[in-house]
Scaffold this active site. Structure first.
Site, PDB file in Angstrom:
ATOM      1  CG  ASP A 405      -1.951   1.026   1.248  1.00 22.01           C
ATOM      2  OD1 ASP A 405      -2.833   0.939   0.384  1.00 22.01           O
ATOM      3  OD2 ASP A 405      -1.910   1.932   2.105  1.00 22.01           O
ATOM      4  CD  GLU A 434      -2.188   1.970  -3.600  1.00 19.33           C
ATOM      5  OE1 GLU A 434      -3.314   2.201  -4.071  1.00 19.33           O
ATOM      6  OE2 GLU A 434      -1.901   2.209  -2.415  1.00 19.33           O
TER       7      GLU A 434
END
Ligand code: CA
Length: 711
Positions: A405, A434
């Site tokens: 994340d 990400e």
């Protein structure tokens, strides 16, 4: 006189900035470190920033203040944590947390700033009135606190009591392997007892290249919680262990559904222990995605059938992973090391204030994640914590891959170090995340962002270029993309076809395995909702065709395809863009809907089969891709056509011709003359021949993908 900040930058150096130097007098500065006042030996000045050299080392067990007449500001220690001096003194390479055996338990906690640390032992997972802890003092060697207790402590709960900076804190061990209900205390267990039968012989399906994988993102709760899922243990780890489940209408559901679809990797949204404030494990009525980590090395309790029994969640999660492996599926874990909930009132801050998080010079927390405190992965013991945690999940739970994340908030060295260490393990463990560039206190060149992908070999990034080109920008709900009528995107789509690799172009990636291709994930509107919102005038059938084309593009581009669960049957979240705490009704997979959109499901299934059986869609190196993809130009507008040529990547088909037609009308496309076998058209997808055409012109139906091959 105004001071902006004060930072201890070396053990004998402090820096500070002053607004106005006109009547500044260095002799009025006092550096106060606990009970000591440390003299300034000299200083340098650049603009309004001064660096003062001190007579003695700063003692980090005491806070440090700078005073000037009546002004008193706290000096932060952040910079010193990056120095070689600090790491030489305090970096600890060994294991931390607890080591249990029947005869003894060893406790280890790292906190060079603590003045004293005790282990508190409890019988209960939670405090109750009149409860007394059994206290044991720990001993410090170079910043590590130790205790060895020669007794069998199995099933005892524990915390650490830390005396630090004039406070007494009680914290849960960040390395705890088991916890009590709601994660407020660690628990000492015998991990061997948490293994399901045969778990030690559990083997992951083998993966040759990352580009051979197809990732399917889902949540443990969403996938089985629907009343008609046919699953007994709805919303639980065990729900994903149930095989051959169907809805009342006979539609395959949950694990049965995932197997039928044919993906290779299931990516599970957070299942580490998330905060009890988001979901109360005793009464898990509230829904939460779980992006608020509490205990990084323990599974979440609300997904277990008994959150009160510390071994239950561990056993049941291992059972899930074993079941996946037995069914030919790998399990990727969504990890959230970039932030940690709770400002000052969290375990890391209680153990060593200021070390685990990035601080602004004024001492406040940096919050680039938009959630909570950004962790400081560039600090050696934070980096070690993240690495230890990832390796623990890989080794103890047999996790096959990690989805980071907000990976862009971490530093490059940490992410590369994790990749190197995962390479040493058996199996091909995935690492991707990400790579968004958010504002945090880290130099641009150090961030693990997409623009720095060239410094992150074989680490995947969610590709927002393909996402936004195919269906429109996620931040503008009305924005459209290639499949939904926006013109002039042919060149962008061509880049995506190559996996946005860097060959003769300004690509993003060095190899295709760096490109995680997707059109939607758990964030933002579902693909179906986005298409509906941005296409007021499109008919229902047109929307369905767009939905099919969108992921058919993803599945025929080079890179790693990623599907958000439910896309394969036009999942809706009723236009709720951020459903992180919306009720089950919004988030759950609706098996009635699968029946309604069975044609879309079957179409996706066929595209997955095509990709899996044909390595031409799964090349990796930039040069190889560059020399094995030939684009056909001179095509009508809103059409992209290409040939994967010369038995690309060992394919059994010599040439594979792919046509994307994003127009709402059929077109004819000039192609190299030959006998072309069509295996995918607007209605049927897969590898079986639908028709054979010998011509130099081929038809492409409206809003569709066509795939042909030549032997
Ligand atoms: Ca929890």
């Amino acid at each position: 006189m105004k001071f902006y900040d004060a930072c201890v930058i070396e053990f004998k150096k402090i820096a500070f900035s002053i607004q106005d130097l006109s009547d500044f007098d260095i002799n009025k500065i006092k550096i106060i470190n606990g009970d000591n006042t440390i003299a300034i030996l000299g200083y340098t000045m650049a603009n309004n920033r001064l660096e003062a050299v001190l007579q003695f080392n700063i003692n980090i067990k005491e806070e440090c203040y700078l005073t000037y007449e009546s002004i008193r500001i706290k000096a932060i220690y952040t910079d010193i944590f990056n120095t070689i001096e600090f790491n030489q003194l305090y970096y600890h390479d060994g294991p931390l947390g607890t080591l249990y055996s029947k005869d003894y338990t060893i406790f280890k906690l790292w906190s060079p700033a603590a003045k004293s640390v005790k282990v508190f032992l409890y019988m209960s997972p939670e405090p109750y009135e009149g409860e007394k802890a059994i206290e044991h003092a720990m001993k410090e060697i170079d910043g590590v606190w130790y205790l060895l207790l020669r007794e069998n402590l199995k099933n005892m709960y524990y915390t650490f009591q830390i005396e630090i900076y004039n406070k007494i804190n009680e914290a849960v061990d960040p390395y705890a392997k088991a916890i009590g209900v709601n994660g407020q205390r660690g628990c000492i267990i015998d991990l061997i007892e948490t293994n399901p039968q045969g778990f030690q012989n559990d083997v992951s399906p083998s993966i040759k290249n990352f580009t051979d994988t197809i990732i399917y993102e889902t949540s443990i709760r969403d996938i089985s919680v629907h009343p008609d899922s046919g699953v007994v243990n709805k919303g639980k780890y065990l729900g994903l262990c149930e095989e051959n489940t169907t809805s009342s209408k006979g539609i395959s559901t949950a694990l049965n559904h995932i197997k039928e679809l044919g993906i290779t990797h299931i990516q599970l949204m957070p299942f580490f222990d998330f905060s009890y404030e988001s979901v109360d494990e005793k009464n898990p009525e509230n829904y939460n995605w779980g992006y608020n980590p509490q205990n990084y090395n323990v599974p979440e309790g609300s997904f277990s059938t008994n959150p009160y029994e510390p071994t239950c969640r561990i056993f049941e999660l291992k059972k899930l992973i074993q079941t996946m492996h037995n069914n030919g599926l790998c399990v990727n874990m969504d990890v959230v090391y970039n932030h940690y909930a709770g400002d000052e009132n969290n375990n890391f801050e209680k153990i060593f204030p200021g070390y685990y998080f990035r601080l602004n010079n004024d001492g406040t927390f940096v919050k680039g994640s938009g959630c909570e405190n950004d962790t400081a992965s560039e600090h050696s013991m934070v980096r070690k914590f993240i690495l230890d945690s990832v390796l623990y999940w890989a080794n103890e739970y047999h996790i096959d891959g990690f989805r980071f994340d907000l990976m862009g908030l971490h530093d490059i060295n940490t992410i590369n170090l994790i990749r190197e260490n995962l390479n040493k393990l058996e199996g091909n463990k995935m690492l991707y995340g990400e790579g968004w560039n958010l504002k945090t206190k880290l130099p641009e060149e150090m961030k693990a962002t997409i623009v720095n992908a060239y410094k992150l070999p074989h680490i995947g990034h969610f590709n927002d270029v393909i996402r936004d080109t195919v269906k429109g920008n996620v931040f503008y709900s009305k924005d459209t993309g290639f499949v939904s009528g926006k013109p002039y995107l042919e060149n962008q789509i061509r880049k995506c076809v190559t996996g946005c690799i860097n060959y003769n172009t300004d690509g993003l990636f060095q190899t295709a395995d760096q490109s995680v291709n997707y059109v939607s994930a758990h964030d933002n509107n579902t693909l179906w909702d986005k298409l509906e919102i941005s296409n007021d005038t499109a008919s229902f059938d047109e929307l369905k065709s767009m939905q099919k084309l969108a992921n058919s593009i993803v599945l025929t581009c080079q890179g790693i395809p990623f599907i958000c669960s439910g896309e394969e049957f036009c999942r809706t979240k009723h236009r709720i863009e951020n459903s992180y705490k919306s009720p089950d009704f919004i988030n759950r997979l609706d098996w009635e809907r699968k029946l309604q959109f069975l044609d879309v499901f079957n179409y996706y299934k066929g595209m997955i089969k095509l990709r899996k059986e044909h390595p031409a869609f799964r090349m990796n190196s930039a040069n190889y891709i560059g020399s094995h993809i030939e684009f056909i130009y001179n095509t009508p507008e809103n059409v992209v056509a290409f040939i994967l040529k010369d038995y690309a990547n060992g394919d059994s088909w010599k040439d594979i011709l792919v046509l994307y037609n994003a127009n709402k009308y059929a077109v004819k496309i000039n192609v190299p003359y030959g006998t072309w076998n069509q295996v995918t058209d607007k209605n049927i997808s897969g590898t079986d021949i639908i028709r054979t055409i010998t011509d130099f012109q081929l038809d492409a139906s409206d809003l569709s993908i066509s795939v042909y091959y030549k032997l």
